[in-house]
Design an enzyme around this catalytic site. Sequence first.
Site, PDB file in Angstrom:
ATOM      1  N   GLN A  16       0.614  -1.299   0.100  1.00 41.24           N
ATOM      2  CA  GLN A  16      -0.231  -0.398   0.199  1.00 41.24           C
ATOM      3  C   GLN A  16       1.121   1.469   0.376  1.00 41.24           C
ATOM      4  OE1 GLN A  16      -3.717   2.232   2.877  1.00 41.24           O
ATOM      5  NE2 GLN A  16      -3.076   0.273   3.164  1.00 41.24           N
ATOM      6  N   LYS A  74      15.372 -11.413 -10.902  1.00 43.21           N
ATOM      7  CA  LYS A  74      16.121 -11.937 -10.622  1.00 43.21           C
ATOM      8  C   LYS A  74      17.364 -13.262 -11.818  1.00 43.21           C
ATOM      9  CE  LYS A  74      15.275 -11.471  -5.732  1.00 43.21           C
ATOM     10  NZ  LYS A  74      14.803 -12.420  -4.682  1.00 43.21           N
ATOM     11  N   LYS A 135      11.252  -5.500   9.165  1.00 44.92           N
ATOM     12  CA  LYS A 135       9.910  -5.033   8.045  1.00 44.92           C
ATOM     13  C   LYS A 135       8.726  -4.718   8.934  1.00 44.92           C
ATOM     14  CE  LYS A 135      11.047  -8.971   4.938  1.00 44.92           C
ATOM     15  NZ  LYS A 135      10.372  -9.895   4.301  1.00 44.92           N
ATOM     16  N   GLU A 138       1.677  -1.712   8.307  1.00 44.62           N
ATOM     17  CA  GLU A 138       0.581  -0.193   8.650  1.00 44.62           C
ATOM     18  C   GLU A 138       0.495  -0.187  10.737  1.00 44.62           C
ATOM     19  OE1 GLU A 138      -1.208   2.103   7.292  1.00 44.62           O
ATOM     20  OE2 GLU A 138      -1.458   3.182   9.240  1.00 44.62           O
ATOM     21  N   ASP A 167       0.599   3.554   6.068  1.00 45.68           N
ATOM     22  CA  ASP A 167       0.685   3.396   4.683  1.00 45.68           C
ATOM     23  C   ASP A 167       0.726   4.323   3.879  1.00 45.68           C
ATOM     24  OD1 ASP A 167       1.775   0.754   5.100  1.00 45.68           O
ATOM     25  OD2 ASP A 167      -0.244  -0.720   4.693  1.00 45.68           O
ATOM     26  N   GLY A 246      -7.400  19.784  19.911  1.00 48.24           N
ATOM     27  CA  GLY A 246      -7.374  21.228  18.984  1.00 48.24           C
ATOM     28  C   GLY A 246      -7.274  21.784  20.359  1.00 48.24           C
ATOM     29  N   GLY A 247      -7.494  23.381  20.441  1.00 47.71           N
ATOM     30  CA  GLY A 247      -8.054  24.361  21.654  1.00 47.71           C
ATOM     31  C   GLY A 247      -9.280  24.108  22.035  1.00 47.71           C
TER      32      GLY A 247
HETATM   33  N1  COA Z   1      11.506  -9.935  -9.835  1.00 45.82           N
HETATM   34  C1  COA Z   1      12.385 -10.693  -8.616  1.00 45.82           C
HETATM   35  N2  COA Z   1      12.513 -10.595  -7.209  1.00 45.82           N
HETATM   36  C2  COA Z   1      11.811  -9.517  -6.856  1.00 45.82           C
HETATM   37  C3  COA Z   1      10.720  -9.311  -7.411  1.00 45.82           C
HETATM   38  C4  COA Z   1      10.603  -9.551  -8.899  1.00 45.82           C
HETATM   39  N3  COA Z   1       9.988  -8.700 -10.182  1.00 45.82           N
HETATM   40  N4  COA Z   1       9.550  -7.903  -6.844  1.00 45.82           N
HETATM   41  C5  COA Z   1      10.154  -7.943  -5.902  1.00 45.82           C
HETATM   42  N5  COA Z   1      10.823  -9.300  -5.645  1.00 45.82           N
HETATM   43  C6  COA Z   1      11.619  -9.675  -4.149  1.00 45.82           C
HETATM   44  C7  COA Z   1      12.733  -8.887  -4.010  1.00 45.82           C
HETATM   45  O1  COA Z   1      13.857  -9.152  -5.207  1.00 45.82           O
HETATM   46  C8  COA Z   1      12.764  -9.365  -2.673  1.00 45.82           C
HETATM   47  O2  COA Z   1      13.611 -10.483  -2.359  1.00 45.82           O
HETATM   48  P1  COA Z   1      14.943 -10.872  -1.572  1.00 45.82           P
HETATM   49  O3  COA Z   1      14.737 -10.400   0.203  1.00 45.82           O
HETATM   50  O4  COA Z   1      14.768 -12.195  -1.541  1.00 45.82           O
HETATM   51  O5  COA Z   1      15.787  -9.687  -1.582  1.00 45.82           O
HETATM   52  C9  COA Z   1      11.456  -9.925  -2.498  1.00 45.82           C
HETATM   53  O6  COA Z   1      10.676  -9.672  -3.743  1.00 45.82           O
HETATM   54  C10 COA Z   1      11.045  -8.460  -1.432  1.00 45.82           C
HETATM   55  O7  COA Z   1      10.645  -9.362  -0.948  1.00 45.82           O
HETATM   56  P2  COA Z   1      10.247  -8.117   0.953  1.00 45.82           P
HETATM   57  O8  COA Z   1      10.051  -6.359   0.749  1.00 45.82           O
HETATM   58  O9  COA Z   1      11.099  -8.794   1.632  1.00 45.82           O
HETATM   59  O10 COA Z   1       8.611  -9.047   0.421  1.00 45.82           O
HETATM   60  P3  COA Z   1       7.958  -9.195   2.179  1.00 45.82           P
HETATM   61  O11 COA Z   1       6.591  -9.554   2.118  1.00 45.82           O
HETATM   62  O12 COA Z   1       8.856  -9.898   3.200  1.00 45.82           O
HETATM   63  O13 COA Z   1       7.658  -7.724   3.263  1.00 45.82           O
HETATM   64  C11 COA Z   1       7.325  -6.013   3.274  1.00 45.82           C
HETATM   65  C12 COA Z   1       6.710  -6.777   2.949  1.00 45.82           C
HETATM   66  C13 COA Z   1       6.049  -4.977   3.421  1.00 45.82           C
HETATM   67  C14 COA Z   1       6.713  -5.624   4.998  1.00 45.82           C
HETATM   68  C15 COA Z   1       8.350  -4.935   3.092  1.00 45.82           C
HETATM   69  O14 COA Z   1       8.289  -5.253   1.635  1.00 45.82           O
HETATM   70  C16 COA Z   1       8.825  -3.953   3.957  1.00 45.82           C
HETATM   71  O15 COA Z   1       9.414  -3.563   4.953  1.00 45.82           O
HETATM   72  N6  COA Z   1       9.061  -2.630   3.238  1.00 45.82           N
HETATM   73  C17 COA Z   1       9.470  -1.631   3.705  1.00 45.82           C
HETATM   74  C18 COA Z   1       7.891  -0.962   4.241  1.00 45.82           C
HETATM   75  C19 COA Z   1       6.474  -0.878   3.989  1.00 45.82           C
HETATM   76  O16 COA Z   1       6.310  -0.642   2.675  1.00 45.82           O
HETATM   77  N7  COA Z   1       5.814  -1.106   4.209  1.00 45.82           N
HETATM   78  C20 COA Z   1       3.991  -1.111   4.395  1.00 45.82           C
HETATM   79  C21 COA Z   1       4.335  -1.198   3.063  1.00 45.82           C
HETATM   80  S1  COA Z   1       2.552  -1.146   2.991  1.00 45.82           S
END
Ligand code: COA
Length: 424
Positions: A16, A74, A135, A138, A167, A246-247
């Site tokens: 999001q 990748k 990580k 929201e 988010d 607020g106030g």
């Molecule tokens: N092709 C191949 N791999 C891809 C890709 C693509 N098109 N797009 C993403 N990936 C891979 C990335 O390389 C990464 O792999 P790695 O961990 O092996 O390096 C992985 O997908 C991304 O995973 P990640 O961001 O860790 O996803 P997650 O589902 O485990 O975590 C969140 C999700 C939201 C918790 C995390 O992304 C995060 O903390 N983000 C920052 C804060 C944030 O925006 N949070 C709110 C989300 S609403």
Amino acid sequence: MQALEGIKILDFTHVQSGPSCTQLLAWFGADVIKVERPGAGDATRDQLQDVPGADSLYFTMLNHNKRSITLDTKTPEGLAVLWRLVAECDVLVENFAPGALARMGLTWETIHAANPRMILASVKGFGPGDYEHCKVYENVAQCVGGAASTTGFRTGTPMVTGAQIGDSGTGLHLALGIVTALYQRTHSGLGQRVDCAMQDAVLNLCRVKLRDQQRLERGPLKEYSQFGEGIPFGDAVPRAGNDSGGGQPGRILKCKGWETDPNAYLYFITQGPVWEKICDLIGEPDWKTHPDYATPKARLPHLNEIFTRIEAWTMARTKFEAMEALNALHIPCGPILSMKEIAEDEGLRASGAIVEVEHPARGRYLTVGNPIKLSASPTAVTRSPLLGEHTDEILRDVLGYSPAECEALARSGAIGAPLGVAAE
Ligand code: COA
């Protein structure tokens, strides 16, 4: 012509926070190219699915006006396409977990070397420090940004709010950072990094509570209900229920029908300048001159009594009748609108706050329109893309791949579905 026409966004976002940012940029006319993993795409496509086989409302309502290309970044072939997009685009927006982008070989240094004009915009849960590797979703952001400890009732548990301040709140902050960096680029000719931590964005929206934390060191917070109730304060800002931040003291009061309708309530604000009108309206004209009620300061210890009396007036009316009567006297108030009432509100549809969109797999659905209206750059909300719907055209038209190069890419498996066939 739209405000951001000609700006290309490499949208490497998911869930999001990032998508809410790039959707805003798309609404202002940027060409937003969403890069998604072949076969799967943004995880929200199938989260909370309500129509089998169709992208969820979670996805569709955050990804309007964008194009989708599937790319397995990748694989060497997929990564090469990603680098072509880096060279071609103005902004790369990402909200992966900390370190994920660097693991693909995309660091600020390598991106800046490849395209010095590129702006790299990132959302992370935390800024630099002990938690920078975590990580975050929201509700985590709401908890660490000060929202949860200050939301809810004093005697209850901390609460998260329905508004997605972690988010979409961070997405809004990031969008402002991006357009600001685009403006600076018009002078410097160079891109820069734009970083937004969800904890910081929530804190920015909770600034009145940091204000109160410092006021608390100098004495009790007299506008909080607990002051009038004689309950001592601790050393941290307490949860204040529905007291106004607020106030101007305010409360949510019952209206006619509250016994059966969970939203038959009205927010009432006892704004100083209209106090005399309030007294006349509720049948307490003596309160206009009574030393306990005549001034805002004198009223603070009596708020419970005052609101109980006002509630006797609101309970005799529906929230809409009360709204009409109060606004006729310029007394600020707000009926508690249910999502059903909002969805059915003709005025919100007429103003474009709510729009209806046609989607090939799910049919018509409602979404939120662009809340920011630019007089010279109107927004027309168009449906979110199907997974990989624009892979072919982006490779050809944006990156200039020849038919033979496209064929080779398809054979490598880096773009998933065969060219011209959008996955659904
Ligand atoms: N092709 C191949 N791999 C891809 C890709 C693509 N098109 N797009 C993403 N990936 C891979 C990335 O390389 C990464 O792999 P790695 O961990 O092996 O390096 C992985 O997908 C991304 O995973 P990640 O961001 O860790 O996803 P997650 O589902 O485990 O975590 C969140 C999700 C939201 C918790 C995390 O992304 C995060 O903390 N983000 C920052 C804060 C944030 O925006 N949070 C709110 C989300 S609403």
